[in-house]
Design an enzyme around this catalytic site. Structure first.
Site, PDB file in Angstrom:
ATOM      1  N   GLY A  18       0.817  -1.213   0.000  1.00  0.00           N
ATOM      2  CA  GLY A  18       0.000   0.000   0.000  1.00  0.00           C
ATOM      3  C   GLY A  18       0.844   1.254   0.000  1.00  0.00           C
ATOM      4  O   GLY A  18       0.545   2.237  -0.687  1.00  0.00           O
ATOM      5  N   TYR A 166      -9.177 -15.475   6.990  1.00  0.00           N
ATOM      6  CA  TYR A 166      -8.567 -14.633   5.965  1.00  0.00           C
ATOM      7  C   TYR A 166      -9.117 -14.974   4.584  1.00  0.00           C
ATOM      8  O   TYR A 166      -9.541 -14.087   3.830  1.00  0.00           O
ATOM      9  CB  TYR A 166      -7.049 -14.812   5.997  1.00  0.00           C
ATOM     10  CG  TYR A 166      -6.308 -14.055   4.919  1.00  0.00           C
ATOM     11  CD1 TYR A 166      -5.994 -12.706   5.085  1.00  0.00           C
ATOM     12  CD2 TYR A 166      -5.912 -14.676   3.738  1.00  0.00           C
ATOM     13  CE1 TYR A 166      -5.313 -11.996   4.096  1.00  0.00           C
ATOM     14  CE2 TYR A 166      -5.232 -13.986   2.750  1.00  0.00           C
ATOM     15  CZ  TYR A 166      -4.940 -12.653   2.929  1.00  0.00           C
ATOM     16  OH  TYR A 166      -4.264 -11.965   1.943  1.00  0.00           O
TER      17      TYR A 166
END
Length: 281
Positions: A18, A166
């Protein structure tokens, strides 16, 4: 898409892939809204972008709280009247072997809450800005690790594992992507999902006890491809493995499952289906 002077929000952009995506967007001339939980790291990213002549601001929020997701959306609205790109990148990893079941501030299973539900709510809140920025793009950073949602036990109160949690949350992102693409037809806003790269050299991967074998540069290339490539103009509801169009788990293409997930998500985020239809119209 020409990135100069475009406004982009990248969640989870103070670390890992990110951060690199945010820095590269800034270098390309975009105004980057950097998001994370840690103000110090956020300021570091902003400084790195500004040092290369870019424009950036930091917005703090803990996506494990729906109230903070709403505050993040409000902070974005205070800073801009249009959004050109939204990259839902923030996430919690598997937690490695023996990861205990955790819950969010709102009582949801933590990975479902942060990896999926926060992005669902944030995107809903920001749709008016994205429509104002049309042609605009939404990129959901999912994973090749996918597991079908058990709608009888979405919060995994039985048989929980960090990996299962997840993988379920990442598949939920892809169901949402396909569902939202249908709803956004004709608006000029597209939405696509991807698995950026396998086991990138990130904190999340190292915390899971896995030796990284892909670079964050490879993952950033894939994310930026969906965010800005002219080849993706007008294309929506797709899943990519890296930069290659691919197929997700079969449940992603099950319309009934997508409807179930949408209804549950609206309920959990306190949105009515009427409100949702108004936002998406």
């Amino acid at each position: 898409m020409e990135l100069k002077d475009k406004t982009v929000l990248v969640t989870g952009s103070t670390d890992g892939v990110g951060r690199l995506v945010a820095e590269r967007l800034g270098a390309a001339g975009a105004r980057v809204l950097v998001h994370g939980r840690d103000e110090g790291r956020g300021k570091d990213v902003v400084a790195a972008i500004e040092a290369k002549g870019g424009k950036a601001e930091f917005l703090a929020a803990d996506l494990a709280s729906l109230a903070e997701v709403r505050r993040l959306a409000e902070a974005v609205r205070e800073r801009t009247d249009r959004l050109d790109i939204l990259i839902n990148n923030a996430g919690v990893g598997t937690g490695g072997q023996g990861a205990k079941r955790q819950v969010s501030a709102d009582g949801c299973e933590l990975r479902f809450a942060v990896n999926y539900l926060a992005g669902f709510l944030l995107t809903s809140e920001l749709l008016p800005l994205l429509k104002a920025g049309a042609p605009a793009r939404i990129v959901n950073v999912a994973s090749a690790g996918q597991q079908a949602i058990d709608f009888d036990d979405v919060m995994l109160t039985h048989g929980h594992s960090g990996v299962r949690a997840y993988c379920q949350s990442k598949l939920a992102q892809i169901l949402f992507t396909i569902d939202l693409a249908e709803q956004l037809k004709g608006t000029g806003v597209t939405v696509n999902a991807l698995h950026p790269a396998s086991y990138m050299d990130t904190t999340m991967v190292r915390q899971a006890g896995v030796t990284p074998w892909s670079s964050v540069e490879t993952g950033a290339d894939a994310i930026l491809n969906l965010a800005a490539s002219p080849a993706l103009e007008g294309r929506s509801g797709l899943y990519f493995d890296g930069q290659r169009e691919s197929r997700a788990d079969a449940q992603a293409y099950d319309e009934k499952a997508r409807r179930q997930l949408r209804a549950l998500s609206l309920e959990l985020t306190g949105q009515s289906s009427t409100t949702s239809r108004e936002q998406h119209s």
